[in-house]
Design an enzyme around this catalytic site. Structure first.
Site, PDB file in Angstrom:
ATOM      1  N   TYR A 143      35.142  44.850  41.773  1.00 16.34           N
ATOM      2  CA  TYR A 143      34.870  43.448  41.643  1.00 16.34           C
ATOM      3  C   TYR A 143      34.226  42.885  43.024  1.00 16.34           C
ATOM      4  CZ  TYR A 143      35.337  38.162  41.085  1.00 16.34           C
ATOM      5  OH  TYR A 143      34.939  36.943  40.925  1.00 16.34           O
ATOM      6  N   ASP A 238      32.967  46.670  50.595  1.00 13.89           N
ATOM      7  CA  ASP A 238      33.638  45.285  49.924  1.00 13.89           C
ATOM      8  C   ASP A 238      34.958  45.277  50.521  1.00 13.89           C
ATOM      9  OD1 ASP A 238      34.482  43.049  49.234  1.00 13.89           O
ATOM     10  OD2 ASP A 238      33.458  43.249  47.264  1.00 13.89           O
ATOM     11  N   LYS A 266      39.410  36.671  51.948  1.00 11.57           N
ATOM     12  CA  LYS A 266      40.911  36.498  51.747  1.00 11.57           C
ATOM     13  C   LYS A 266      41.392  36.333  53.184  1.00 11.57           C
ATOM     14  CE  LYS A 266      40.681  38.021  47.065  1.00 11.57           C
ATOM     15  NZ  LYS A 266      39.869  38.854  46.385  1.00 11.57           N
TER      16      LYS A 266
END
Ligand SMILES: *Cc1c(COP(=O)(O)O)cnc(C)c1O
Length: 426
Positions: A143, A238, A266
């Site tokens: 994702y 990522d 995050k």
């Protein structure tokens, strides 16, 4: 019980689609209503009804120090009095860029954005602009946020809700996205042999954390690095989840493979909305105003978010932090393994540092097709059993369980012993 949460959810449904501002927060796949939180501190969260839980979701990753850590709160309070946004550069942003560059091996220059989605979207555009090529390769079940070209065969909420491809993404937007199985170096090799000179980038989660936790196979990251060098393809890690999580410098530090570009999110925001993308100077210099690839953001590098992130990173730089996270992660894994064995259930455990996953599957789980064999109904029963006992887990089989510095050994042992009880009852 959870009457207040239920009432708030019912009301929220009238004004917010599905009652939530991000679909992963809906407890749809575990057959329960979402819990509305009121406050959190350390390893604990309290809901609107005053129930207390030990939390293993960590706001989906950022709260590696635990919730509301004093170091971050103090930094934020101090900044609030000085102003919350200027729309002009600050020394705080310089300090953040220096901190990220010092921590993350691939990063010579870095741009701050406001979410992981923005970071990956911008990195793909940059790689395309830099190479003059249009296609890119991503992996099934990884994702990378919700920008159009990346929402193909994506993990996280899409696999949780069983949405293979989403309406609204045009054929054109998805046409240049090539999807391959995770950990399958041969598939990448074959694809590049065929269309290598059209491929701008390979983007991947170097530790996959959105189809459960799936570590990279031996040699996978090294192999991708070599293939990207051979074909002039930009390698993008990522590290929105794995950055500052599996090592201070992320998976690239842990596995010793340096990508060309890295995306972060995050943890880097210390609980505020922040993302970043950075990498080789030569590539980053293609960005406006130096180069022609446009990317911008009104609130990018927001001073409140930056001081929060900086304070958090300063805590993570203290000696022994990652040994401690490893030790806590290992304690959780050992406890869960013992619980699985005692209960005699079929489960496959994965862990990298302080991120772990218990797949209700025989395993081994190495990619999306093996992760997808998990018994999600059994996970839902496990999730609800844990919730009743006061432990919050991600409301999906295909997400990580996070341990943080605020978890005590007693918290971890209580969690694994509750897991033992729940697993026996399944
Ligand atoms: C969470 C996540 C994103 C998206 O970040 P947002 O801040 O939710 O937009 C991108 N990539 C990975 C690996 C993620 O885990």
């Amino acid at each position: 019980m959870r009457e207040k949460s239920q009432e708030l959810f019912a009301q929220s449904n009238r004004f917010i689609p599905g009652g939530v501002n991000s679909p992963v927060r809906a407890f749809k796949s575990v057959g329960t209503d979402p819990i509305f939180y009121e406050r959190a501190k350390g390893s604990h969260v309290w809901d609107a009804d005053g129930n207390e839980y030990i939390d293993f979701v960590a706001s989906w990753g950022p709260m590696i120090l635990g919730h509301a850590p004093d170091a971050v709160l103090d930094a934020v309070r101090e900044q609030l009095d000085k102003g919350t946004s200027f729309g002009a550069p600050t020394e705080i942003e310089l300090k953040m860029a220096e901190a990220v560059s010092a921590a993350v091996p691939s990063v010579e220059e870095v741009r701050m954005v406001s979410s992981g989605t923005e970071a990956t979207m911008s990195a793909i555009r940059l790689a395309r602009g830099y190479t003059g090529r249009e296609k890119f390769i991503k992996f099934d079940g990884n994702y990378h946020g919700h920008s159009d070209a990346l929402l193909v065969a994506a993990g996280s909420g899409l696999v949780t809700l069983g949405i293979p491809s989403t309406p609204g993404v045009t054929k054109g937007a998805a046409a240049d996205t090539v999807v391959l199985p995770y950990n399958d170096l041969e598939a990448v090799r074959a694809t590049l042999a065929e269309i290598g000179e059209q491929v701008a980038a390979i983007i991947l989660e170097p530790v996959a954390g959105n189809m459960g936790v799936v570590p990279p196979a031996e040699g996978f990251l090294e192999g991708l690095r070599a293939l990207c060098d051979e074909y002039g393809v930009v390698l993008i890690f990522d590290e929105v989840i794995s950055g500052f999580r599996v090592a201070l410098g992320g998976a690239q530090e842990r596995y010793g493979v340096t990508p060309d570009l890295t995306t972060l999110g995050k943890i880097i925001g210390g609980g505020f909305p922040v993302g970043a993308f950075g990498g080789k100077r030569e590539i980053m210099q293609s960005l406006a105003p130096m180069g022609p690839v446009y990317q911008a953001g009104t609130l990018s590098g927001n001073p409140v978010a930056m001081v929060a992130g900086l304070a958090l990173i300063a805590e993570l730089k203290k000696p022994g932090v990652y040994d401690e996270l490893e030790r806590k992660g290992a304690r959780l894994e050992a406890g869960l393994r013992a619980a699985v064995e005692a209960a005699g259930v079929e489960a496959y455990l994965t862990r990298v540092g302080s991120m772990a996953c218990m797949f209700f599957a025989k395993g081994p789980v190495t990619d999306w097709s093996s992760a997808a064999k998990s018994d999600t109904e059994r996970y839902a029963r496990y999730f609800n059993g844990m919730l009743e006992r006061g432990f919050t887990l991600a409301p999906s089989q295909f997400e990580a369980t996070f341990v943080g510095l605020a978890h005590t050994d007693a918290d971890i042992d209580a969690m694994t012993s509750a897991a033992g009880e729940v697993l026996r009852s399944l």
